[in-house]
Design a protein around this motif. Structure first.
Motif, mmCIF file in Angstrom:
data_model
loop_
_atom_site.group_PDB
_atom_site.id
_atom_site.type_symbol
_atom_site.label_atom_id
_atom_site.label_comp_id
_atom_site.label_asym_id
_atom_site.label_seq_id
_atom_site.Cartn_x
_atom_site.Cartn_y
_atom_site.Cartn_z
ATOM 1 N N MET A 192 0.840 -1.175 0.000
ATOM 2 C CA MET A 192 0.000 0.000 0.000
ATOM 3 C C MET A 192 0.890 1.245 0.000
ATOM 4 O O MET A 192 1.852 1.329 0.744
ATOM 5 C CB MET A 192 -0.885 -0.033 1.231
ATOM 6 C CG MET A 192 -1.769 1.152 1.321
ATOM 7 S SD MET A 192 -2.904 0.895 2.683
ATOM 8 C CE MET A 192 -4.229 1.777 2.078
ATOM 9 N N ILE A 193 0.521 2.228 -0.831
ATOM 10 C CA ILE A 193 1.295 3.457 -0.917
ATOM 11 C C ILE A 193 0.772 4.433 0.125
ATOM 12 O O ILE A 193 -0.425 4.671 0.239
ATOM 13 C CB ILE A 193 1.169 4.086 -2.318
ATOM 14 C CG1 ILE A 193 1.695 3.125 -3.368
ATOM 15 C CG2 ILE A 193 1.886 5.405 -2.375
ATOM 16 C CD1 ILE A 193 1.502 3.601 -4.770
ATOM 17 N N ARG A 194 1.710 4.996 0.851
ATOM 18 C CA ARG A 194 1.327 5.947 1.881
ATOM 19 C C ARG A 194 1.621 7.364 1.364
ATOM 20 O O ARG A 194 2.722 7.665 0.930
ATOM 21 C CB ARG A 194 2.133 5.671 3.142
ATOM 22 C CG ARG A 194 1.717 6.549 4.246
ATOM 23 C CD ARG A 194 2.432 6.196 5.495
ATOM 24 N NE ARG A 194 2.038 7.213 6.455
ATOM 25 C CZ ARG A 194 1.951 7.015 7.723
ATOM 26 N NH1 ARG A 194 2.253 5.847 8.215
ATOM 27 N NH2 ARG A 194 1.581 7.962 8.534
ATOM 28 N N VAL A 195 0.610 8.257 1.403
ATOM 29 C CA VAL A 195 0.744 9.629 0.927
ATOM 30 C C VAL A 195 0.596 10.566 2.113
ATOM 31 O O VAL A 195 -0.372 10.469 2.865
ATOM 32 C CB VAL A 195 -0.337 9.944 -0.136
ATOM 33 C CG1 VAL A 195 -0.208 11.349 -0.642
ATOM 34 C CG2 VAL A 195 -0.270 8.951 -1.273
ATOM 35 N N ASN A 196 1.549 11.474 2.251
ATOM 36 C CA ASN A 196 1.449 12.395 3.386
ATOM 37 C C ASN A 196 0.527 13.571 3.044
ATOM 38 O O ASN A 196 0.161 13.795 1.884
ATOM 39 C CB ASN A 196 2.836 12.864 3.833
ATOM 40 C CG ASN A 196 3.559 13.658 2.768
ATOM 41 O OD1 ASN A 196 2.956 14.118 1.820
ATOM 42 N ND2 ASN A 196 4.856 13.805 2.931
ATOM 43 N N ARG A 197 0.163 14.323 4.017
ATOM 44 C CA ARG A 197 -0.785 15.435 3.856
ATOM 45 C C ARG A 197 -0.237 16.534 2.943
ATOM 46 O O ARG A 197 -0.980 17.145 2.198
ATOM 47 C CB ARG A 197 -1.130 16.045 5.213
ATOM 48 C CG ARG A 197 -1.955 15.143 6.040
ATOM 49 C CD ARG A 197 -2.289 15.805 7.341
ATOM 50 N NE ARG A 197 -2.864 14.829 8.237
ATOM 51 C CZ ARG A 197 -3.682 15.131 9.200
ATOM 52 N NH1 ARG A 197 -3.997 16.374 9.447
ATOM 53 N NH2 ARG A 197 -4.175 14.190 9.972
ATOM 54 N N PHE A 198 1.039 16.782 2.990
ATOM 55 C CA PHE A 198 1.637 17.816 2.147
ATOM 56 C C PHE A 198 1.464 17.482 0.671
ATOM 57 O O PHE A 198 1.123 18.337 -0.136
ATOM 58 C CB PHE A 198 3.130 17.989 2.493
ATOM 59 C CG PHE A 198 3.802 19.027 1.642
ATOM 60 C CD1 PHE A 198 3.577 20.375 1.859
ATOM 61 C CD2 PHE A 198 4.642 18.655 0.600
ATOM 62 C CE1 PHE A 198 4.180 21.333 1.071
ATOM 63 C CE2 PHE A 198 5.249 19.603 -0.196
ATOM 64 C CZ PHE A 198 5.021 20.956 0.035
ATOM 65 N N THR A 199 1.657 16.230 0.305
ATOM 66 C CA THR A 199 1.506 15.806 -1.087
ATOM 67 C C THR A 199 0.061 16.002 -1.553
ATOM 68 O O THR A 199 -0.189 16.479 -2.659
ATOM 69 C CB THR A 199 1.925 14.332 -1.254
ATOM 70 O OG1 THR A 199 3.258 14.166 -0.752
ATOM 71 C CG2 THR A 199 1.873 13.902 -2.698
ATOM 72 N N VAL A 200 -0.892 15.640 -0.719
ATOM 73 C CA VAL A 200 -2.310 15.832 -1.054
ATOM 74 C C VAL A 200 -2.621 17.313 -1.222
ATOM 75 O O VAL A 200 -3.304 17.708 -2.170
ATOM 76 C CB VAL A 200 -3.215 15.197 0.031
ATOM 77 C CG1 VAL A 200 -4.667 15.561 -0.202
ATOM 78 C CG2 VAL A 200 -3.025 13.686 0.061
ATOM 79 N N TRP A 201 -2.065 18.139 -0.344
ATOM 80 C CA TRP A 201 -2.289 19.582 -0.423
ATOM 81 C C TRP A 201 -1.719 20.145 -1.715
ATOM 82 O O TRP A 201 -2.360 20.946 -2.397
ATOM 83 C CB TRP A 201 -1.658 20.262 0.798
ATOM 84 C CG TRP A 201 -1.897 21.734 0.839
ATOM 85 C CD1 TRP A 201 -3.011 22.367 1.268
ATOM 86 C CD2 TRP A 201 -0.994 22.760 0.411
ATOM 87 N NE1 TRP A 201 -2.873 23.725 1.147
ATOM 88 C CE2 TRP A 201 -1.623 23.989 0.617
ATOM 89 C CE3 TRP A 201 0.294 22.742 -0.126
ATOM 90 C CZ2 TRP A 201 -1.034 25.195 0.299
ATOM 91 C CZ3 TRP A 201 0.883 23.947 -0.432
ATOM 92 C CH2 TRP A 201 0.225 25.153 -0.219
ATOM 93 N N VAL A 202 -0.526 19.753 -2.111
ATOM 94 C CA VAL A 202 0.107 20.230 -3.343
ATOM 95 C C VAL A 202 -0.722 19.815 -4.559
ATOM 96 O O VAL A 202 -0.947 20.605 -5.470
ATOM 97 C CB VAL A 202 1.563 19.707 -3.453
ATOM 98 C CG1 VAL A 202 2.126 19.958 -4.840
ATOM 99 C CG2 VAL A 202 2.444 20.350 -2.399
#
Length: 124
Positions: A1-11
């Motif tokens: 499973m790929i984990r995406v941090n909040r900063f990446t989602v925000w960008v």
């Protein structure tokens, strides 16, 4: 499973938002003007105003767009004249009678006895 941090989602959200806004701005006309009239949509002069608006859009390649408001949608003729003076309406089609409230010489020019000779308009 790929984990995406909040900063990446925000960008990603910011990039999508910028693309959507840029696309909307590219399609919008550079100039949006209002043309007001008390004439109903079935009147030949109103149809000429619509043709005028279409021609302006065509000749300016969509950079200028005129929205025609018929049948007193923005008020009465006196309101339109005041709107043009204030800059809230760019164009209007009004009869000569309401213009007499804003000009001292126009009522004289429009009296029927003065209109019998075409030369009277040159003198005014």
């Amino acid at each position: 499973m790929i984990r995406v941090n909040r900063f990446t989602v925000w960008v990603i959200c910011v990039i999508v938002g910028v693309v959507l806004v840029a696309g909307a701005m590219a399609q919008a006309a550079k100039y949006n003007w209002k043309l007001a009239s008390v004439l109903p949509e079935s009147h030949p002069v109103h149809q000429a105003l619509v043709t005028f608006a279409d021609k302006v859009k065509e000749k300016t390649n969509g950079e200028a767009e005129i929205t025609v408001y018929p049948a007193g949608q923005l008020g009465q003729e006196k309101d339109y004249i005041e709107g043009v003076k204030l800059g809230s309406i760019e164009f209007t089609k009004v009869s000569s009678a309401p213009l007499g409230q804003f000009s001292n010489t126009l009522p004289v020019a429009c009296q029927s006895e003065n209109c019998s000779s075409p030369g009277i308009f040159l003198a005014l």
